[in-house]
Write an enzyme that holds these catalytic residues in place. Structure first.
Site, short mmCIF file in Angstrom:
data_model
loop_
_atom_site.label_atom_id
_atom_site.label_comp_id
_atom_site.label_asym_id
_atom_site.label_seq_id
_atom_site.Cartn_x
_atom_site.Cartn_y
_atom_site.Cartn_z
N LYS A 139 -0.91 -9.56 3.03
CA LYS A 139 -0.12 -9.01 4.02
C LYS A 139 -0.87 -7.93 4.92
O LYS A 139 -1.72 -7.67 4.40
CB LYS A 139 1.20 -8.34 3.74
CG LYS A 139 2.10 -7.60 4.82
CD LYS A 139 3.40 -7.26 4.40
CE LYS A 139 3.22 -5.84 3.78
NZ LYS A 139 2.68 -4.64 4.64
N ASP A 159 -1.18 -6.39 -0.15
CA ASP A 159 -1.06 -5.70 0.85
C ASP A 159 -2.61 -5.20 1.33
O ASP A 159 -3.04 -4.56 0.34
CB ASP A 159 -0.13 -4.40 0.93
CG ASP A 159 0.61 -3.88 2.06
OD1 ASP A 159 0.26 -4.85 3.24
OD2 ASP A 159 1.32 -3.10 2.44
N GLU A 195 9.80 -4.19 10.15
CA GLU A 195 10.08 -3.07 9.71
C GLU A 195 10.52 -1.99 10.75
O GLU A 195 10.02 -2.04 11.96
CB GLU A 195 8.76 -2.15 8.92
CG GLU A 195 9.10 -0.99 8.27
CD GLU A 195 8.21 -0.35 7.36
OE1 GLU A 195 7.03 -1.07 7.05
OE2 GLU A 195 8.40 0.81 6.96
N ASP A 220 0.83 -1.36 -0.04
CA ASP A 220 0.08 -0.29 0.25
C ASP A 220 0.81 1.37 0.03
O ASP A 220 0.53 2.45 -0.09
CB ASP A 220 -1.15 -0.09 1.04
CG ASP A 220 -0.39 0.08 2.45
OD1 ASP A 220 0.84 0.03 2.66
OD2 ASP A 220 -1.17 0.08 3.45
N SER A 221 2.29 0.95 -0.01
CA SER A 221 3.26 2.10 -0.24
C SER A 221 3.02 2.96 -1.65
O SER A 221 3.19 3.93 -1.88
CB SER A 221 4.48 1.74 -0.37
OG SER A 221 4.74 0.72 -0.94
N GLU A 234 -0.97 -5.57 8.73
CA GLU A 234 -0.05 -5.00 9.66
C GLU A 234 -0.41 -5.09 11.04
O GLU A 234 -1.82 -5.20 11.30
CB GLU A 234 -0.03 -3.18 9.67
CG GLU A 234 0.71 -2.77 8.29
CD GLU A 234 0.79 -1.39 7.95
OE1 GLU A 234 0.81 -0.64 8.92
OE2 GLU A 234 1.25 -0.93 7.00
O1 KIV Z 1 3.51 -1.19 1.64
C1 KIV Z 1 4.64 -1.71 1.50
O2 KIV Z 1 5.30 -1.38 0.62
C2 KIV Z 1 5.14 -2.47 2.56
C3 KIV Z 1 6.86 -2.68 2.43
C4 KIV Z 1 7.29 -1.65 2.58
C5 KIV Z 1 7.19 -3.85 3.50
O3 KIV Z 1 4.64 -2.74 3.54
#
Ligand code: KIV
Length: 262
Positions: free
Chosen positions: A115, A85, A180, A46-47, A117
Site C-alpha cells: 500500500k 505499507d 481515510e 506504518d501506524s 499513500e
Molecule cells: O498505517 C496504517 O495503519 C494505515 C491504515 C490506518 C489504513 O494506513
C-alpha cells in the site's frame, strides 16, 4: 478448509456487494487471532510507528522495521491477504527505489501486495509497480505521511480532488483504495464511481469495506481516540488486571504455589 483471500476475491466481493473487513496487524500472535477471526485483509500499517513504537507520527518508520513486522504477520496468515505499507520515502524518491522496496516486501516478508499513500501524484509509481506484477493498494484522503503538509490530521473535503484521485489510482492499476478521513457522502459517491474495492477509515459506511487500527479497536492504549474509532473491548484493562494480580501474588509470596512448582 481455509480459503486464501486474494485480490481477485476482493474484487468479486465488491461485485457481489459483500463487505470487506480489514484490520492492521504488526506481530504473529495478534495477526493469528485476527486471521482466525475471519478478517479478509491484514494490513501491516506504518501506524506501527505510533501504536507499537510509541512515536508521535509515522514518518520515522524504516523499510527494515516494516519487513520485520510484515514477516511475523505473514507467518500467521492462513486466510487473509497480507498487505505491507510502504513507509515514508520508500517510494517517493524514484521509481527504482519504489520497485526495490516494494519488491523486498514480496521477496523477504511474504506480503502479497503493498500500500502507498497518494492519489494522482503517485500514479507513475503505482503503474510501474503493477507493470512488474506487484499489486498496489492506493490510499487517498487524509494522508498520515503528509501530516506536516496538511497541518495536522484533518478530514479532507475537496470532493472534486478526492474523486479525481480515486479514478486516477484505479486507471494506474491499483487493485483497491483506502479512503481515510473524508465525509461519508463523498466516499459513497467514489465507491459507486470506481470498480475497485474501496476500504474506508473515518469515511462512513458507504465504502466496500472498513479498516481500523488493531490497537484502537481492542482498546490496548488509553489515548484519546478519533471519533470514527469504535472500541470493541478494553484489552488494556484486562491486561493490567492480570498483571496487577500477578505482581500482588509475587509480592505476597502466593505465587508460585505447589501447583506451579516442580
Ligand atoms: O498505517 C496504517 O495503519 C494505515 C491504515 C490506518 C489504513 O494506513
Amino acid at each position: 478448509m481455509t480459503v486464501q483471500v486474494t485480490i481477485r476475491t476482493l474484487n468479486e466481493m465488491k461485485q457481489k456487494g459483500e463487505k470487506i473487513a480489514a484490520i492492521t496487524a504488526y506481530d504473529y500472535p495478534f495477526a493469528k487471532i485476527a486471521d482466525e477471526s475471519g478478517v479478509h485483509i491484514l494490513l501491516v500499517g506504518d501506524s506501527l510507528g505510533m501504536v507499537v513504537q510509541g512515536g508521535i507520527n509515522t514518518l520515522s518508520v524504516t523499510m527494515d522495521e516494516m519487513i520485520y513486522h510484515t514477516r511475523m504477520v505473514a507467518r500467521a496468515a492462513r486466510h487473509a491477504l497480507v498487505i505491507a505499507d510502504m513507509p515514508f520515502l520508500s517510494y517517493q524518491t524514484s521509481i527504482p527505489d519504489a520497485i526495490a522496496n516494494a519488491g523486498r516486501f514480496l521477496k523477504e516478508s511474504g506480503a502479497a501486495a503493498v500500500k502507498l499513500e497518494g492519489g494522482a501524484s503517485v500514479c507513475h509509481v503505482i503503474k510501474a509497480l503493477c507493470e512488474i506484477g506487484i499489486p498496489v493498494q492506493a490510499h487517498i484522503g487524509l494522508l498520515p505521511q503528509s501530516v506536516h503538509q496538511m497541518g495536522g490530521y484533518r478530514v479532507q473535503r475537496d470532493e472534486e480532488r478526492l474523486l479525481a484521485d480515486a479514478q486516477a489510482v484505479e486507471a494506474a492499476g491499483a487493485f483497491s483504495v483506502v479512503m481515510e478521513g473524508m465525509p461519508a457522502g463523498i466516499s459513497a459517491k467514489i465507491t459507486k464511481s470506481v470498480s475497485i474495492p474501496t476500504i474506508g477509515i473515518g469515511a462512513g459506511p458507504g465504502c466496500d469495506g472498513q479498516i481500523l487500527v488493531l490497537h484502537d479497536l481492542l482498546g490496548i492504549h488509553d489515548r484519546q481516540l478519533p471519533r470514527f474509532v469504535k472500541q470493541y473491548v478494553r484489552l488494556k484493562d484486562i491486561a493490567s488486571d492480570g498483571i496487577r494480580a500477578y505482581v500482588r501474588e509475587v509480592v505476597d509470596g502466593v505465587f508460585p504455589s505447589k501447583d506451579h512448582s516442580y
